[in-house]
Design an enzyme around this catalytic site. Structure first.
Site, PDB file in Angstrom:
ATOM      1  N   SER A 471      -5.424  -0.826   1.949  1.00 13.84           N
ATOM      2  CA  SER A 471      -4.200  -1.039   2.713  1.00 13.84           C
ATOM      3  C   SER A 471      -3.494  -2.340   2.311  1.00 13.84           C
ATOM      4  O   SER A 471      -2.974  -2.454   1.223  1.00 13.84           O
ATOM      5  CB  SER A 471      -4.524  -0.988   4.216  1.00 13.84           C
ATOM      6  OG  SER A 471      -3.373  -0.816   4.980  1.00 13.84           O
ATOM      7  N   ASP A 482       1.951  -6.176 -10.509  1.00 12.60           N
ATOM      8  CA  ASP A 482       3.283  -5.754 -10.944  1.00 12.60           C
ATOM      9  C   ASP A 482       4.134  -6.929 -11.407  1.00 12.60           C
ATOM     10  O   ASP A 482       4.937  -6.795 -12.341  1.00 12.60           O
ATOM     11  CB  ASP A 482       3.994  -5.007  -9.814  1.00 12.60           C
ATOM     12  CG  ASP A 482       3.370  -3.652  -9.527  1.00 12.60           C
ATOM     13  OD1 ASP A 482       2.631  -3.152 -10.397  1.00 12.60           O
ATOM     14  OD2 ASP A 482       3.608  -3.103  -8.432  1.00 12.60           O
ATOM     15  N   LYS A 496      -5.582   3.720   0.311  1.00 15.22           N
ATOM     16  CA  LYS A 496      -4.956   3.993   1.612  1.00 15.22           C
ATOM     17  C   LYS A 496      -3.525   3.463   1.567  1.00 15.22           C
ATOM     18  O   LYS A 496      -3.282   2.280   1.742  1.00 15.22           O
ATOM     19  CB  LYS A 496      -5.757   3.322   2.725  1.00 15.22           C
ATOM     20  CG  LYS A 496      -5.094   3.292   4.103  1.00 15.22           C
ATOM     21  CD  LYS A 496      -4.939   4.677   4.720  1.00 15.22           C
ATOM     22  CE  LYS A 496      -4.625   4.587   6.216  1.00 15.22           C
ATOM     23  NZ  LYS A 496      -3.319   3.999   6.522  1.00 15.22           N
TER      24      LYS A 496
END
Length: 703
Positions: A471, A482, A496
């Site tokens: 999560s 990224d 998740k």
């Protein structure tokens, strides 16, 4: 939060049996019928699934057919109660559930449920009678085997075939008990109590339990995190979310007849005690240091939770089937119940050195067990309220003063927490820009969670993750990856990437998935998780733990990326880093041992059948113990440590012969890199990363 109840993907009737009663086996069980409130709730639930769930899926004949199969599986996943004639009789309902539920008609579902009760009561009465009969003999010299997973097996053709199957079940259960050190008569007594308790509990079932099975068989076809909560379960859910709940700090789920540990709450008593592990199966529970163990195989999940919960400072003892296949006997674990305290979940730091070649690197590590924030103190305007970002900010300043060359953010076992904290933590490492994208069921996309301030820390960063990082952890790790801000090390995360909301029904509540998380690259964190740049071995099988292990999990997909800057071209550095990493792994005794352990785990998981011959099982047990001892001693010799003389010594060292009257142990709370091969290797990888950055900067400077 101390104990979290996770709905099983194999939601058997055994996990829905209610509390003990004094009814005799001869007592007549009532035929269960739907209530008017349940009929209204069914209409309401179907409407909300159709109109509000993230997955655009119409409840039509095709889904009704899938529901029929799922409902039967929820009741009898091992296919050992229904027989083929029952299934043939029920086929007429296959494509009627969609029309019926939209009108609140539940009759056909109750027909199936009541038939299952019939079959189950009849079977359990036969089993108890068999175990009571002194003339009953079990031949443990016969070479036969039993199939471990009957999910794809056919239903028994008739009662005679079912009788034979159950004879094998009884032999298997008795063998398991005997291999754990109990005598045959003691094993029969334990097994008899188990089935007698299940029978008593079964006769106390209500239509509410039946309705919950029906509705959850439907919700799980949308995704595994969408659940129907009965009024009572909704109240239990509220309690489980309270920080005042006393317990052991474990996330539990049903797995066929068993209660399985899904994960441990960081900072909770079980995690600090150190012996209970994910995938362990709890088979009996005792209160205090001398209470009698109560067999809980086949119990309803919330009833197991009630036995584990208790006042702060009291003792609970668990008998578990270890997930580790090298541990060949059941383990007794003693845990003192406590409340998970905020300070136990607080971020902490350490400084350590690694030597790469002729260079020594001074590195910092910040362990973040969860993304926390004291909302109450924040709302009261307390300037010293605790939060992940505030604590990490202070730790970064301390590490800067110690002039570390780089920092590892350790998110292993971090199951998430506050999403705003994950975004604000990212803000400490990147300049202003987006952190995560959220897409709603109507396809609208928001990028409201952002980094707003200039980065506080600009030196090289590594993020250490594992399968239990989930999560909010995945959002932070994904953002760092990224942006090219740091190198990600470990094993693929949980996956998740969905957002749930609680909505009220006319009867009970619905926890429904309404949105999905996406990284700024456009990739979803759902299902796939965050894939590390540098892999470390894991003993957790992704087929057992993680979003990809769930039936009907929402798929991975991608949307348009959000504009963002890039810090380092990490892909350029990876070939050299990976080569050095593999060379170290091949020589490191800890990782050689972990890889051999992983092979044993995979072999054990691949077994499709198990022998019912005592001599064969004993031989297999000895072989497994010898193999476990050999690979442990290979590691110890390579590290210059004294090898264990036998398996008993290894078992004792691992806590297998713990004195039940001794006070519970607590795992070391402090960060200890020298005793943590994963952290040490992450340090070496970060050092390689720093080297590569410096070499690249020198090359650019010369140009």
């Amino acid at each position: 939060m101390q104990i979290v109840v996770v709905r099983s993907l194999k939601f058997t009737l055994f996990s829905l049996i209610v509390s003990l009663s004094s009814l005799s086996f001869a007592d007549k069980i009532d035929v269960l019928k739907p209530t008017p409130e349940q009929s209204k709730a069914a209409i309401d639930l179907v409407h909300k699934l159709d109109s509000e769930h993230y997955r655009d899926q119409e409840f039509n004949d095709a889904l009704s057919s899938r529901y029929f199969d799922e409902y039967l599986k929820s009741l009898d996943s091992a296919k050992n109660f229904f027989i083929q004639s029952d299934i043939a009789e029920f086929e007429k309902y296959r494509k009627t559930f969609d029309d019926d539920y939209k009108k609140g008609k539940l009759d056909s579902s109750f027909v199936i449920f009541n038939r299952f009760n019939e079959r189950m009561i009849d079977r359990l009465e036969k089993v108890v009678k068999t175990l009571d009969d002194p003339k009953t003999k079990f031949d443990f010299d016969e070479e036969e085997s039993i199939v471990l997973d009957r999910e794809k097996a056919p239903w028994p053709a008739n009662q005679a075939e079912a009788d034979k199957l159950w004879q094998q079940y009884l032999k298997s259960n008795l063998l398991n008990s005997m291999l754990s050190g109990k005598k045959l008569d003691e094993s029969k007594t334990t097994l008899r109590k188990r089935y007698a308790n299940q029978l008593r509990r079964l006769k106390q079932q209500t239509s509410e339990e039946a309705f919950s099975v029906m509705m959850n068989s439907l919700t799980m076809l949308y995704d595994p995190h969408t659940n129907y909560l009965s009024p009572e379960n909704a109240e239990n859910f509220d309690i489980s979310m309270s920080l005042e709940l006393q317990g052991i700090g474990a996330v539990l789920q049903s797995d066929e007849d068993y209660t399985k540990v899904s994960s441990l709450v960081v900072g909770g008593p079980a995690q600090k005690q150190g012996q209970l592990k994910p995938n362990d199966k709890i088979i009996s529970i005792a209160q205090g240091t001398d209470g009698e163990f109560v067999d809980v195989v086949g119990w309803r999940l919330d009833e197991v939770v009630k036995l584990i919960r208790g006042p702060k400072g009291t003792i609970v003892r668990l008998e578990v089937i270890p997930s580790d296949p090298t541990v060949t006997v059941n383990k007794n674990i003693t845990i003192k119940r406590e409340t998970v305290k905020l300070e136990d979940q607080a971020a902490k730091k350490a400084v350590f050195e690694v030597k790469n070649g002729d260079k020594t690197f001074k590195l910092g590590v910040i362990d973040i067990p969860t993304f926390y924030m004291n909302f109450e103190a924040y709302q009261k305007g307390d300037p010293n309220y605790k939060s992940t970002t505030r604590d990490v900010f202070n730790l970064l300043n301390e590490l800067n003063k110690e002039k570390v060359d780089g920092i590892i953010i350790d998110l292993r076992d971090n199951g998430g927490g506050s999403l705003p904290e994950a975004a604000m933590l990212t803000d400490l490492f990147v300049d202003p820009g987006p952190v995560v994208q959220i897409r709603q069921s109507d396809d609208t996309i928001s990028r409201n969670y952002r980094a707003y301030q200039p980065a506080v820390y600009r030196a090289p960063v590594a993020v250490l993750i594992n399968r239990l990082s989930a999560s909010a952890s995945e959002i932070f790790a994904g953002a760092i990856q990224d942006y090219g801000r740091g190198i990600i090390i470990g094993s693929t995360t949980f996956g998740k990437g969905s957002v749930q909301n609680l909505v009220e029904l006319k009867h009970g509540r619905l926890k429904i998935t309404e949105a999905k998380f996406y990284r700024i690259s456009g990739d979803s964190t759902q299902h796939r998780g965050v894939i590390p740049d540098v892999q470390l071995p894991s003993l957790l099988d992704p087929d057992d733990i993680g979003e990809s292990s769930y039936d009907n999990a929402l798929p991975w997909d991608r949307i348009h990326p959000a504009p963002h800057q890039n810090y380092y071209d990490i892909s350029k550095y990876l070939p050299t880093i990976e080569t050095d990493h593999q060379e170290r792994m091949a020589k490191d005794p800890d990782f050689v041992f972990l890889n051999k352990q992983s092979e044993m785990f995979k072999e054990a998981a691949a077994k499709k059948t198990v022998s019912l011959r005592l001599a064969t099982r004993q031989k297999e047990q000895k072989q497994m113990e010898k193999r476990a001892l050999d690979i442990e001693n290979q590691k110890r010799i390579a590290k210059g440590e004294k090898p264990y003389g036998d398996y008993a010594a290894l078992k004792t060292a691992n806590g297998g012969d713990e004195d039940e009257d001794a006070p519970p142990k607590e795992a070391d709370k402090e960060i200890n890199p020298k005793e943590d091969p994963y952290l040490m290797e992450a340090g070496h990888v970060l050092a390689d990363f720093i080297d590569q950055i410096k070499a690249s900067e020198k090359k650019v400077a010369k140009q």
